[in-house]
Design a protein around this motif. Structure first.
Motif, PDB file in Angstrom:
ATOM      1  N   GLY A  31       0.792  -1.233   0.000  1.00 39.98           N
ATOM      2  CA  GLY A  31       0.000   0.000   0.000  1.00 39.98           C
ATOM      3  C   GLY A  31       0.822   1.280   0.000  1.00 39.98           C
ATOM      4  N   ARG A  32       1.902   1.317   0.769  1.00 35.37           N
ATOM      5  CA  ARG A  32       2.689   2.538   0.903  1.00 35.37           C
ATOM      6  C   ARG A  32       4.058   2.440   0.261  1.00 35.37           C
ATOM      7  N   GLY A  33       4.460   1.236  -0.135  1.00 34.84           N
ATOM      8  CA  GLY A  33       5.764   1.059  -0.766  1.00 34.84           C
ATOM      9  C   GLY A  33       6.923   1.105   0.208  1.00 34.84           C
ATOM     10  N   LEU A  34       6.671   0.808   1.473  1.00 32.00           N
ATOM     11  CA  LEU A  34       7.739   0.888   2.463  1.00 32.00           C
ATOM     12  C   LEU A  34       8.743  -0.245   2.293  1.00 32.00           C
ATOM     13  N   ALA A  35      10.005   0.077   2.532  1.00 34.50           N
ATOM     14  CA  ALA A  35      11.095  -0.882   2.437  1.00 34.50           C
ATOM     15  C   ALA A  35      11.228  -1.652   3.752  1.00 34.50           C
TER      16      ALA A  35
END
Length: 125
Positions: free
Chosen positions: A27-31
């Motif tokens: 959803g947020r593209g967090l690593a």
């Protein structure tokens, strides 16, 4: 009481961590780094965090980073190349991507757009 909830499966930190990683990455593209930090602040055990973030491999993380840059690239057109590099790499850094990956992905995207990135140094970015 909490022990009983865990026994019957109402509290499952491992399942929570797995679902968190899946949801926040998609959803947020967090690593992985940002996801680990979020789970730590929620009090999840480090072993469970490591297991959850191991769902994401470097290739998947880089693909997501590229998708994020592609979406943001258009809004940086018209800016000079250094400013574009800083903004795009900064966006990835805030999402937990390493400096090396961020710079590599942004440079590739700019080069594909026709920007000359030969003289862009790593210092300060």
């Amino acid at each position: 009481m909490l022990s009983r909830f865990e026994e019957v499966g109402l509290i499952n930190d491992g399942a929570f961590a797995d679902a968190w990683v899946e949801s926040r990455h998609r959803g947020r593209g967090l690593a992985r780094r940002a996801l680990s930090q979020e789970l730590r602040t929620k009090g999840i055990d480090s072993t469970l965090i490591d297991e959850a973030v191991s769902q994401l491999d470097s290739e998947q993380e880089e693909t997501t980073a590229r998708e994020l840059v592609d979406r943001k690239l258009r809004s940086t057109r018209g800016l000079d190349r250094d400013k574009r590099l800083r903004r795009l790499a900064g966006m990835l850094a805030r999402k937990g991507y390493s400096q090396g990956m961020a710079l590599r992905v942004v440079r590739q995207a700019l080069e594909e757009e026709g920007e000359d990135t030969e003289f862009l140094g790593d210092e300060g970015y």
